[in-house]
Design a protein around this motif. Sequence first.
Motif, PDB file in Angstrom:
ATOM      1  N   PRO A 348      49.413 -26.412  68.768  1.00 56.00           N
ATOM      2  CA  PRO A 348      47.990 -26.365  69.798  1.00 56.00           C
ATOM      3  C   PRO A 348      46.816 -26.053  70.029  1.00 56.00           C
ATOM      4  CG  PRO A 348      49.440 -23.733  68.806  1.00 56.00           C
ATOM      5  CD  PRO A 348      49.930 -25.196  68.140  1.00 56.00           C
ATOM      6  N   ILE A 349      46.410 -26.877  68.396  1.00 55.90           N
ATOM      7  CA  ILE A 349      44.927 -27.593  68.385  1.00 55.90           C
ATOM      8  C   ILE A 349      45.041 -28.625  68.940  1.00 55.90           C
ATOM      9  CG2 ILE A 349      43.654 -28.788  66.233  1.00 55.90           C
ATOM     10  CD1 ILE A 349      45.110 -26.920  64.340  1.00 55.90           C
ATOM     11  N   LYS A 350      43.999 -29.212  69.527  1.00 55.39           N
ATOM     12  CA  LYS A 350      43.831 -30.007  70.333  1.00 55.39           C
ATOM     13  C   LYS A 350      42.613 -30.655  70.981  1.00 55.39           C
ATOM     14  CE  LYS A 350      48.104 -29.313  72.995  1.00 55.39           C
ATOM     15  NZ  LYS A 350      49.340 -29.799  71.812  1.00 55.39           N
ATOM     16  N   HIS A 351      42.012 -30.022  69.727  1.00 58.30           N
ATOM     17  CA  HIS A 351      39.772 -30.652  69.857  1.00 58.30           C
ATOM     18  C   HIS A 351      39.656 -30.855  68.646  1.00 58.30           C
ATOM     19  CE1 HIS A 351      40.410 -30.319  74.465  1.00 58.30           C
ATOM     20  NE2 HIS A 351      40.850 -28.622  74.222  1.00 58.30           N
ATOM     21  N   VAL A 352      39.148 -31.113  68.212  1.00 61.27           N
ATOM     22  CA  VAL A 352      38.182 -31.760  66.839  1.00 61.27           C
ATOM     23  C   VAL A 352      36.757 -31.330  67.102  1.00 61.27           C
ATOM     24  CG1 VAL A 352      37.522 -31.912  64.944  1.00 61.27           C
ATOM     25  CG2 VAL A 352      39.553 -32.167  65.852  1.00 61.27           C
ATOM     26  N   HIS A 353      35.745 -30.758  66.891  1.00 62.04           N
ATOM     27  CA  HIS A 353      34.287 -30.876  66.791  1.00 62.04           C
ATOM     28  C   HIS A 353      33.724 -30.275  65.964  1.00 62.04           C
ATOM     29  CE1 HIS A 353      34.614 -30.081  71.726  1.00 62.04           C
ATOM     30  NE2 HIS A 353      35.714 -28.661  70.862  1.00 62.04           N
ATOM     31  N   TYR A 354      32.667 -31.246  65.816  1.00 59.42           N
ATOM     32  CA  TYR A 354      31.634 -31.442  64.534  1.00 59.42           C
ATOM     33  C   TYR A 354      30.577 -31.535  64.757  1.00 59.42           C
ATOM     34  CZ  TYR A 354      35.576 -34.391  63.051  1.00 59.42           C
ATOM     35  OH  TYR A 354      37.007 -34.794  63.069  1.00 59.42           O
ATOM     36  N   PHE A 355      30.078 -30.104  63.821  1.00 60.57           N
ATOM     37  CA  PHE A 355      28.588 -29.494  62.737  1.00 60.57           C
ATOM     38  C   PHE A 355      28.364 -29.998  62.410  1.00 60.57           C
ATOM     39  CE2 PHE A 355      31.018 -27.357  66.373  1.00 60.57           C
ATOM     40  CZ  PHE A 355      29.856 -26.654  67.782  1.00 60.57           C
ATOM     41  N   ASP A 356      26.701 -30.119  62.684  1.00 61.23           N
ATOM     42  CA  ASP A 356      26.058 -30.282  61.030  1.00 61.23           C
ATOM     43  C   ASP A 356      25.274 -29.522  60.517  1.00 61.23           C
ATOM     44  OD1 ASP A 356      23.669 -30.947  58.716  1.00 61.23           O
ATOM     45  OD2 ASP A 356      23.039 -32.559  60.056  1.00 61.23           O
ATOM     46  N   VAL A 357      25.950 -28.246  59.542  1.00 61.17           N
ATOM     47  CA  VAL A 357      25.892 -27.298  58.711  1.00 61.17           C
ATOM     48  C   VAL A 357      25.858 -27.425  57.417  1.00 61.17           C
ATOM     49  CG1 VAL A 357      26.514 -25.780  60.563  1.00 61.17           C
ATOM     50  CG2 VAL A 357      28.103 -26.648  58.226  1.00 61.17           C
ATOM     51  N   LYS A 358      24.493 -28.826  56.553  1.00 62.60           N
ATOM     52  CA  LYS A 358      24.550 -29.489  55.831  1.00 62.60           C
ATOM     53  C   LYS A 358      24.043 -28.276  54.844  1.00 62.60           C
ATOM     54  CE  LYS A 358      25.949 -34.016  55.298  1.00 62.60           C
ATOM     55  NZ  LYS A 358      25.450 -34.732  56.891  1.00 62.60           N
ATOM     56  N   GLN A 359      23.001 -27.829  55.254  1.00 65.19           N
ATOM     57  CA  GLN A 359      21.851 -26.539  54.769  1.00 65.19           C
ATOM     58  C   GLN A 359      22.868 -25.833  53.813  1.00 65.19           C
ATOM     59  OE1 GLN A 359      18.498 -26.414  53.620  1.00 65.19           O
ATOM     60  NE2 GLN A 359      18.190 -28.791  54.600  1.00 65.19           N
ATOM     61  N   SER A 360      23.880 -25.478  54.204  1.00 60.31           N
ATOM     62  CA  SER A 360      24.737 -24.649  53.950  1.00 60.31           C
ATOM     63  C   SER A 360      26.042 -24.802  53.123  1.00 60.31           C
ATOM     64  CB  SER A 360      25.198 -24.063  54.878  1.00 60.31           C
ATOM     65  OG  SER A 360      26.735 -23.032  54.841  1.00 60.31           O
ATOM     66  N   MET A 361      26.371 -26.002  54.096  1.00 57.75           N
ATOM     67  CA  MET A 361      26.863 -27.086  52.994  1.00 57.75           C
ATOM     68  C   MET A 361      26.943 -27.047  51.573  1.00 57.75           C
ATOM     69  SD  MET A 361      30.201 -27.721  54.896  1.00 57.75           S
ATOM     70  CE  MET A 361      31.084 -29.345  53.459  1.00 57.75           C
ATOM     71  N   GLN A 362      25.765 -27.568  51.165  1.00 65.60           N
ATOM     72  CA  GLN A 362      25.335 -28.208  49.796  1.00 65.60           C
ATOM     73  C   GLN A 362      25.090 -26.753  48.956  1.00 65.60           C
ATOM     74  OE1 GLN A 362      22.834 -31.247  51.543  1.00 65.60           O
ATOM     75  NE2 GLN A 362      21.112 -30.310  49.572  1.00 65.60           N
TER      76      GLN A 362
END
Length: 445
Positions: A348-362
């Motif tokens: 069922p996975i048809k799309h990927v959307h990317y988001f910049d959440v680098k402040q949290s990722m760090q």
Amino acid sequence: MKHYEANFDGLVGPTHNYAGLSYGNVASLSNAAAISSPKAAAKQGLKKAKALADMGMVQGMLAPQERPDLHTLRRIGFSGTDAEVLNKAAKQAPAVLRACCSASSMWTANAATVSPSADTHDGKIHFTPANLVDKLHRSIEPTTTGNILAATFNNARHFSHHQHLPEHPSFGDEGAANHTRLCSEYGHAGLELFVYGQEATNPAAPKPQKYPARQTLEASQAIARLHQLDDDSSVFIQQNPDVIDQGVFHNDVIAVGNQNVLFYHEQAFMDTQKKLAEIQRKFNGQELHFIEVPTAKVGIQDAVKSYLFNTQIITLPNGEMAIIAPTNCQENPAVFAYLNEVVTLGTPIKHVHYFDVKQSMQNGGGPACLRLRVAMNEMEVAAVNQHTLMNDALFKRLNLWVDKHYRDELAVDDLADPQLIIESRTALDELTQIMKLGSVYQFQK
Ligand SMILES: NCCC[C@H](NC(=O)CCC(=O)O)C(=O)O
């Protein structure tokens, strides 16, 4: 009746900083003492939340906690005016002060475990705040988390709020980050998967050697009891202790589920085949997609660095699924190649959307850490405090609020600045009015 899975994202608080507080969380340790941007962090989070609302998802926001936490500092013997308390703590117990200043409540996947009404005996949605006892800076969250959840899901007919579990390592509980739910439709009874790192009362049971296992089997079982789940609607799975020792401090760093899809790394679990068979059996013969990512394609280090599994899998209004991934996944060639492939696998996975959440990722928090999922029917959505739900007006209002109150930069040394107490309280007091939360903070009591 219509059913949804709502995401409630944690609004990043004004003291967001990099203090290196989370032993076992590679990103938190490696970014210790870096300069943070609370303003950018809050805006990155709001942008992701708004984008999901714009995709037609039900999206809410959960208010941050009061930091610096003067009440904890007073509780351990610092006295005087607020400025004096902060000053003394900075000199005498700087590590404790740092713990009392963390904006870690932004990771609402650790706020609570939630069981939707379709799974529970009394037909209510059950919430249990996580006690987060493994880390000092997180162990001071659960009481206020309970207040914020009760002010957000403020209708006793539909929502049942429990107290957090006893504050002892035997009941170490990190909330929804170690819990996922499989179902055919959000409104149908589902199967709740509880993934734990350690069996606390059995010293002979397998456990990690280097880093802590933050979730215990005993805690997961207690939650299932409190939430009135049947044996047939829950599965307890031990996380592979070897991957905890490689930086997988929560299950949501290595696996994520949505509806009939379970997306996980080959090395995520112990007794994988046996557990998958149990899931299949308890899923009553309905179609399930197990998407197993082999080590040969994505190694553990790449998974931990990119947060491939700390992605959100959402079901769009047209029924297709999309992965919400951090931009870090685009920057890792093996992971990016895998995500380009996953949409072609006939799942069922048809799309990927990317988001910049680098402040949290760090600090080790990806898109999935930033949200608490609550499956709800339309009556339950209507019973939620409507001022917490994302729309054009709230997005605009919260961005203005961030611009007005948040600093562009914050260094760990700035945490001793008494002005930060005033800034933070002024901001939160205004926020409780915007979101109509009443008095949820200690400074308001
Ligand atoms: N679900 C993601 C949680 C990330 C969180 N990081 C932190 O608390 C880092 C805070 C610091 O190091 O300043 C944690 O490890 O619990």
